[in-house]
Design an enzyme around this catalytic site. Structure first.
Site, short mmCIF file in Angstrom:
data_model
loop_
_atom_site.label_atom_id
_atom_site.label_comp_id
_atom_site.label_asym_id
_atom_site.label_seq_id
_atom_site.Cartn_x
_atom_site.Cartn_y
_atom_site.Cartn_z
N CYS A 184 -27.01 34.45 -32.81
CA CYS A 184 -28.10 34.19 -31.85
C CYS A 184 -27.78 34.75 -30.47
CB CYS A 184 -28.33 32.69 -31.66
SG CYS A 184 -28.30 31.71 -33.15
N ASP A 185 -26.55 34.55 -30.02
CA ASP A 185 -26.25 34.76 -28.61
C ASP A 185 -25.29 35.91 -28.30
OD1 ASP A 185 -27.86 32.57 -27.97
OD2 ASP A 185 -26.22 31.16 -28.26
N CYS A 211 -23.44 29.84 -31.90
CA CYS A 211 -24.09 30.80 -32.79
C CYS A 211 -23.93 32.23 -32.27
CB CYS A 211 -25.58 30.45 -32.92
SG CYS A 211 -26.51 31.60 -33.94
#
Ligand code: NAP
Length: 326
Positions: free
Chosen positions: A153-154, A150
């Site tokens: 997300c990261d 992701c």
């Protein structure tokens, strides 16, 4: 019984009769728990079967920084616990249990689980989708330590670092381009010499100075001890193996919706996602969907939670309408 995401106990097997519930929610990610919150606030005492991934994929994310209301970000697991507490406050029952089979041939719908069986007047399917894995050495061990599925997300954690992206589809290119906001370089590793992704994304990637390509190559191993340091590549044409240094490995080789147990019982698209209209209604009366099991596009906590809220509202309307017409 109820559980918390950080500490739960497994109940003993229940061999009793099927439990009749008004609303049964399958899945405990943002979609499932938001659906449960709305159904609970309508006094429908929904039951949530958590499935194996408590809190869904969001709970696997270290920090979620794009869910509104948390200006400093919030841990994925913590957010899952908050969703759970909020739904339980209004009477939702969260069961650490996994649905194993469904009979959608008639209402109430029958769901058999690890610990028993349910008869549900309405069913909200929020079983999510799982990112496909490469299934190579180092991938599992280094997930969260440089291996990610992701970028949204990261990506932030890779400021001024080198990352590789595996895949040649729209996701790989779109997420790879997103990663150029943070990373010093983004190397896309693709197993063929031409991309599956659409032309617009291809053109953008080819003209981005931070994006490089390694063609005809597969990742054989993710290398690192505490964190990712390199990937081992194999050239699919020459068979030659090389080591490519990197700080991060983002894998985008497709998603698989968790819909196997519904096959042949409800309408799905060619990729196995359950089809629904904007009211979260499926091809079956009283069966609603929410989140990534029906969404191959957004895959965000907020969009899944929004779909969950909509499914919870619609299940409520469905039961109200049925009660007034009875
Ligand atoms: P996808 O289109 O299925 O592409 C997966 C990519 O991963 C392919 O390039 C495939 O290679 C590669 N791959 C698969 N298994 C692999 C393996 N074991 N090792 C190495 N490479 C592997 O998946 P996606 O990119 O997630 O897209 C899914 C759907 O969402 C598509 O319909 C896509 O159009 C859509 N989508 C659209 C957008 C957008 O329009 N902006 C953004 C994201 C996704 P091969 O090409 O050789 O098969």
């Amino acid at each position: 019984m109820s559980f918390t995401l950080s500490g739960f106990s497994i109940p003993s097997a229940n061999t009793g009769a099927a439990k009749h519930v008004k609303v049964l929610v399958l899945g405990s990610g943002p979609a499932g728990l938001a659906a449960a919150l709305y159904a609970a606030r309508a006094d429908l005492e929904p039951v949530v079967l958590t499935g194996m991934e408590l809190g869904g994929q969001a709970a696997l994310t270290h920090t979620i920084e794009n869910y509104p209301g948390f200006p400093e970000g919030v841990g994925g697991q913590e957010l899952g616990e908050l969703f759970q507490k909020q739904a339980e406050r209004f009477g939702a029952k969260v069961e650490f249990d996994t649905a194993q089979g469904v009979d959608l041939s008639q209402r109430p719908y029958k769901v058999t689980s690890d610990n028993g069986a349910y008869l549900a007047d309405t069913l909200i399917i929020a079983t999510g989708a799982r990112p496909n894995h490469l299934e190579i050495p180092g991938e599992y061990e280094l997930t969260g330590k440089g291996v990610s599925y992701c970028a949204t997300c990261d990506g932030w954690f890779f400021k001024e670092k080198k990352v590789v992206v595996v895949g040649g589809g729209d996701s790989a290119l779109e997420e790879g381009l997103f990663l150029t906001r943070f990373a010093s370089s983004v190397t896309i590793i693709h197993r063929r010499d031409s991309l599956r992704a659409g032309k617009v994304l291809q053109n953008r990637a080819f003209s981005d100075p931070k994006v490089k390509f390694v063609w005809n190559s597969v990742v054989k191993e993710v290398v690192g001890a505490e964190k990712v340091t390199a990937v081992k590549l194999r050239d699919t044409v020459t068979g030659q193996e090389t080591l490519l240094e990197t700080d991060g490995v983002f894998i985008f080789i497709g998603h698989t919706p968790n819909t196997q147990m519904f096959q042949g019982q409800i309408e799905m698209d060619a990729l196995g996602y359950i089809t629904a209209n904007h009211l979260m209604e499926t091809s079956l009366p009283g069966v609603f969907v929410a989140g990534e099991v029906a969404d191959s596009h957004f895959r965000q906590v907020i969009t899944s939670a929004g779909m969950g809220a909509a499914a919870g509202i619609q299940a409520t309307h469905f039961l109200e309408k049925e009660a007034t017409s009875a």
